[in-house]
Scaffold this motif. Structure first.
Motif, PDB file in Angstrom:
ATOM      1  N   GLU A   1       0.833  -1.193   0.000  1.00 47.57           N
ATOM      2  CA  GLU A   1       0.000   0.000   0.000  1.00 47.57           C
ATOM      3  C   GLU A   1       0.869   1.246   0.000  1.00 47.57           C
ATOM      4  O   GLU A   1       1.871   1.313   0.704  1.00 47.57           O
ATOM      5  N   GLY A   2       0.501   2.209  -0.824  1.00 51.35           N
ATOM      6  CA  GLY A   2       1.274   3.430  -0.968  1.00 51.35           C
ATOM      7  C   GLY A   2       2.198   3.427  -2.174  1.00 51.35           C
ATOM      8  O   GLY A   2       2.704   4.474  -2.564  1.00 51.35           O
ATOM      9  N   ALA A   3       2.413   2.246  -2.783  1.00 46.44           N
ATOM     10  CA  ALA A   3       3.246   2.176  -3.990  1.00 46.44           C
ATOM     11  C   ALA A   3       2.592   3.002  -5.104  1.00 46.44           C
ATOM     12  O   ALA A   3       1.364   3.080  -5.196  1.00 46.44           O
ATOM     13  N   VAL A   4       3.423   3.616  -5.938  1.00 44.55           N
ATOM     14  CA  VAL A   4       2.923   4.422  -7.048  1.00 44.55           C
ATOM     15  C   VAL A   4       3.531   3.900  -8.342  1.00 44.55           C
ATOM     16  O   VAL A   4       4.741   3.701  -8.432  1.00 44.55           O
ATOM     17  N   ARG A   5       2.653   3.669  -9.337  1.00 41.80           N
ATOM     18  CA  ARG A   5       3.122   3.204 -10.648  1.00 41.80           C
ATOM     19  C   ARG A   5       2.859   4.280 -11.700  1.00 41.80           C
ATOM     20  O   ARG A   5       1.891   5.027 -11.620  1.00 41.80           O
ATOM     21  N   LEU A   6       3.756   4.330 -12.665  1.00 37.51           N
ATOM     22  CA  LEU A   6       3.620   5.208 -13.825  1.00 37.51           C
ATOM     23  C   LEU A   6       3.472   4.295 -15.025  1.00 37.51           C
ATOM     24  O   LEU A   6       4.403   3.549 -15.367  1.00 37.51           O
ATOM     25  N   MET A   7       2.295   4.349 -15.648  1.00 34.04           N
ATOM     26  CA  MET A   7       2.044   3.492 -16.807  1.00 34.04           C
ATOM     27  C   MET A   7       2.068   4.320 -18.080  1.00 34.04           C
ATOM     28  O   MET A   7       1.447   5.381 -18.160  1.00 34.04           O
ATOM     29  N   SER A   8       2.800   3.814 -19.079  1.00 37.86           N
ATOM     30  CA  SER A   8       2.822   4.416 -20.402  1.00 37.86           C
ATOM     31  C   SER A   8       1.778   3.713 -21.251  1.00 37.86           C
ATOM     32  O   SER A   8       1.706   2.478 -21.259  1.00 37.86           O
ATOM     33  N   LEU A   9       0.993   4.507 -21.978  1.00 34.53           N
ATOM     34  CA  LEU A   9      -0.105   3.961 -22.769  1.00 34.53           C
ATOM     35  C   LEU A   9       0.190   4.024 -24.259  1.00 34.53           C
ATOM     36  O   LEU A   9       1.060   4.778 -24.705  1.00 34.53           O
ATOM     37  N   GLN A  10      -0.558   3.248 -25.025  1.00 39.48           N
ATOM     38  CA  GLN A  10      -0.351   3.140 -26.472  1.00 39.48           C
ATOM     39  C   GLN A  10      -0.381   4.487 -27.185  1.00 39.48           C
ATOM     40  O   GLN A  10       0.333   4.684 -28.160  1.00 39.48           O
ATOM     41  N   ASP A  11      -1.236   5.398 -26.729  1.00 31.19           N
ATOM     42  CA  ASP A  11      -1.372   6.685 -27.422  1.00 31.19           C
ATOM     43  C   ASP A  11      -0.276   7.689 -27.049  1.00 31.19           C
ATOM     44  O   ASP A  11      -0.319   8.838 -27.468  1.00 31.19           O
ATOM     45  N   GLY A  12       0.697   7.248 -26.240  1.00 27.30           N
ATOM     46  CA  GLY A  12       1.794   8.121 -25.848  1.00 27.30           C
ATOM     47  C   GLY A  12       1.561   8.855 -24.537  1.00 27.30           C
ATOM     48  O   GLY A  12       2.466   9.496 -24.021  1.00 27.30           O
ATOM     49  N   SER A  13       0.353   8.770 -23.998  1.00 23.25           N
ATOM     50  CA  SER A  13       0.070   9.412 -22.720  1.00 23.25           C
ATOM     51  C   SER A  13       0.501   8.499 -21.572  1.00 23.25           C
ATOM     52  O   SER A  13       0.968   7.372 -21.795  1.00 23.25           O
ATOM     53  N   SER A  14       0.342   8.985 -20.360  1.00 20.30           N
ATOM     54  CA  SER A  14       0.694   8.186 -19.193  1.00 20.30           C
ATOM     55  C   SER A  14      -0.344   8.392 -18.099  1.00 20.30           C
ATOM     56  O   SER A  14      -1.084   9.378 -18.092  1.00 20.30           O
ATOM     57  N   VAL A  15      -0.377   7.440 -17.176  1.00 19.47           N
ATOM     58  CA  VAL A  15      -1.267   7.494 -16.022  1.00 19.47           C
ATOM     59  C   VAL A  15      -0.447   7.127 -14.792  1.00 19.47           C
ATOM     60  O   VAL A  15       0.330   6.163 -14.821  1.00 19.47           O
ATOM     61  N   THR A  16      -0.602   7.897 -13.732  1.00 20.83           N
ATOM     62  CA  THR A  16       0.063   7.608 -12.465  1.00 20.83           C
ATOM     63  C   THR A  16      -1.011   7.176 -11.474  1.00 20.83           C
ATOM     64  O   THR A  16      -2.015   7.872 -11.305  1.00 20.83           O
ATOM     65  N   GLU A  17      -0.792   6.014 -10.835  1.00 19.65           N
ATOM     66  CA  GLU A  17      -1.773   5.472  -9.905  1.00 19.65           C
ATOM     67  C   GLU A  17      -1.098   5.007  -8.622  1.00 19.65           C
ATOM     68  O   GLU A  17       0.043   4.552  -8.649  1.00 19.65           O
ATOM     69  N   LYS A  18      -1.848   5.114  -7.526  1.00 21.79           N
ATOM     70  CA  LYS A  18      -1.344   4.752  -6.202  1.00 21.79           C
ATOM     71  C   LYS A  18      -2.129   3.563  -5.659  1.00 21.79           C
ATOM     72  O   LYS A  18      -3.363   3.553  -5.700  1.00 21.79           O
ATOM     73  N   LEU A  19      -1.406   2.573  -5.145  1.00 22.75           N
ATOM     74  CA  LEU A  19      -2.031   1.400  -4.546  1.00 22.75           C
ATOM     75  C   LEU A  19      -2.628   1.787  -3.199  1.00 22.75           C
ATOM     76  O   LEU A  19      -1.925   2.241  -2.300  1.00 22.75           O
ATOM     77  N   LEU A  20      -3.935   1.593  -3.061  1.00 25.56           N
ATOM     78  CA  LEU A  20      -4.643   1.980  -1.845  1.00 25.56           C
ATOM     79  C   LEU A  20      -4.882   0.804  -0.905  1.00 25.56           C
ATOM     80  O   LEU A  20      -4.876   0.970   0.308  1.00 25.56           O
ATOM     81  N   ALA A  21      -5.136  -0.372  -1.479  1.00 21.25           N
ATOM     82  CA  ALA A  21      -5.402  -1.561  -0.663  1.00 21.25           C
ATOM     83  C   ALA A  21      -5.052  -2.802  -1.468  1.00 21.25           C
ATOM     84  O   ALA A  21      -5.199  -2.826  -2.687  1.00 21.25           O
ATOM     85  N   TYR A  22      -4.584  -3.808  -0.748  1.00 21.69           N
ATOM     86  CA  TYR A  22      -4.171  -5.053  -1.376  1.00 21.69           C
ATOM     87  C   TYR A  22      -4.501  -6.192  -0.420  1.00 21.69           C
ATOM     88  O   TYR A  22      -4.159  -6.132   0.760  1.00 21.69           O
ATOM     89  N   SER A  23      -5.190  -7.233  -0.918  1.00 14.22           N
ATOM     90  CA  SER A  23      -5.536  -8.352  -0.053  1.00 14.22           C
ATOM     91  C   SER A  23      -5.469  -9.674  -0.811  1.00 14.22           C
ATOM     92  O   SER A  23      -6.267  -9.902  -1.729  1.00 14.22           O
ATOM     93  N   ASP A  24      -4.509 -10.525  -0.422  1.00 12.54           N
ATOM     94  CA  ASP A  24      -4.469 -11.877  -0.974  1.00 12.54           C
ATOM     95  C   ASP A  24      -5.696 -12.668  -0.516  1.00 12.54           C
ATOM     96  O   ASP A  24      -6.234 -13.471  -1.268  1.00 12.54           O
ATOM     97  N   GLN A  25      -6.125 -12.411   0.710  1.00  9.27           N
ATOM     98  CA  GLN A  25      -7.249 -13.159   1.271  1.00  9.27           C
ATOM     99  C   GLN A  25      -8.527 -12.936   0.468  1.00  9.27           C
ATOM    100  O   GLN A  25      -9.228 -13.885   0.131  1.00  9.27           O
ATOM    101  N   SER A  26      -8.845 -11.683   0.152  1.00 10.75           N
ATOM    102  CA  SER A  26     -10.059 -11.408  -0.623  1.00 10.75           C
ATOM    103  C   SER A  26      -9.784 -11.304  -2.124  1.00 10.75           C
ATOM    104  O   SER A  26     -10.697 -11.028  -2.901  1.00 10.75           O
ATOM    105  N   ARG A  27      -8.523 -11.525  -2.507  1.00 12.92           N
ATOM    106  CA  ARG A  27      -8.099 -11.437  -3.905  1.00 12.92           C
ATOM    107  C   ARG A  27      -8.572 -10.123  -4.534  1.00 12.92           C
ATOM    108  O   ARG A  27      -9.223 -10.103  -5.570  1.00 12.92           O
TER     109      ARG A  27
END
Length: 154
Positions: free
Chosen positions: A53-79
């Motif tokens: 939680e708190g990790a931030v990813r920068l994704m490059s997209l096909q059209d040349g743009s990008s999106v930055t997103e932050k992981l808010l919650a992660y649960s293996d138990q609830s998948r």
């Protein structure tokens, strides 16, 4: 006078033939969306550690743009994995998305849901609530179909 922006919700799901454990192995990689979403060319962590939680990813997209997103919650138990958009060209704000994998017999069901508001208080033509929902629906449909095409048992 600005119009009130309301909370919008989009939900998409897809059935896969692969077991839920295999589906979750694919989806749980916060930095791995490029392995299944056709529009995501690459992803790199710019803050934190993958799947923490708190990790931030920068994704490059096909059209040349990008999106930055932050992981808010992660649960293996609830998948489930939840993230929010920090920056990007999508016409939405306050965007939070949740990806969840569920068992369905021998296969699995993936549910991708998002809650958000349109970006602009006074939207231009093509940037209203319906347009925002249409774009997010397309992102989800393309992604889930990519997941099925790249990873499902044929």
């Amino acid at each position: 006078m600005s119009q009130n922006k309301k909370q919008l919700v989009v939900v998409q799901k897809i059935e896969l033939s692969i077991p839920v454990e295999k589906t979750w192995e694919i989806l749980k990689d916060f930095n791995g969306m490029s392995a299944w979403h056709p529009v995501v060319v690459s992803s790199k962590l710019i803050e934190g550690s993958n799947n923490q939680e708190g990790a931030v990813r920068l994704m490059s997209l096909q059209d040349g743009s990008s999106v930055t997103e932050k992981l808010l919650a992660y649960s293996d138990q609830s998948r489930s994995i939840a993230y929010g958009m920090v920056d990007g060209q999508l016409p939405v704000s306050d965007y939070v998305s949740v990806l969840t994998a569920h068992a369905a017999g021998q296969g699995s069901i993936v549910i991708w849901q998002g809650a958000f508001k349109r970006k602009d208080d006074n939207p231009a033509a093509g940037a209203d609530d319906d347009a925002a929902k249409k774009i997010i629906n397309a992102v989800y449909a393309i992604g889930l179909n990519g997941l099925k095409q790249r990873h499902d048992i044929q």
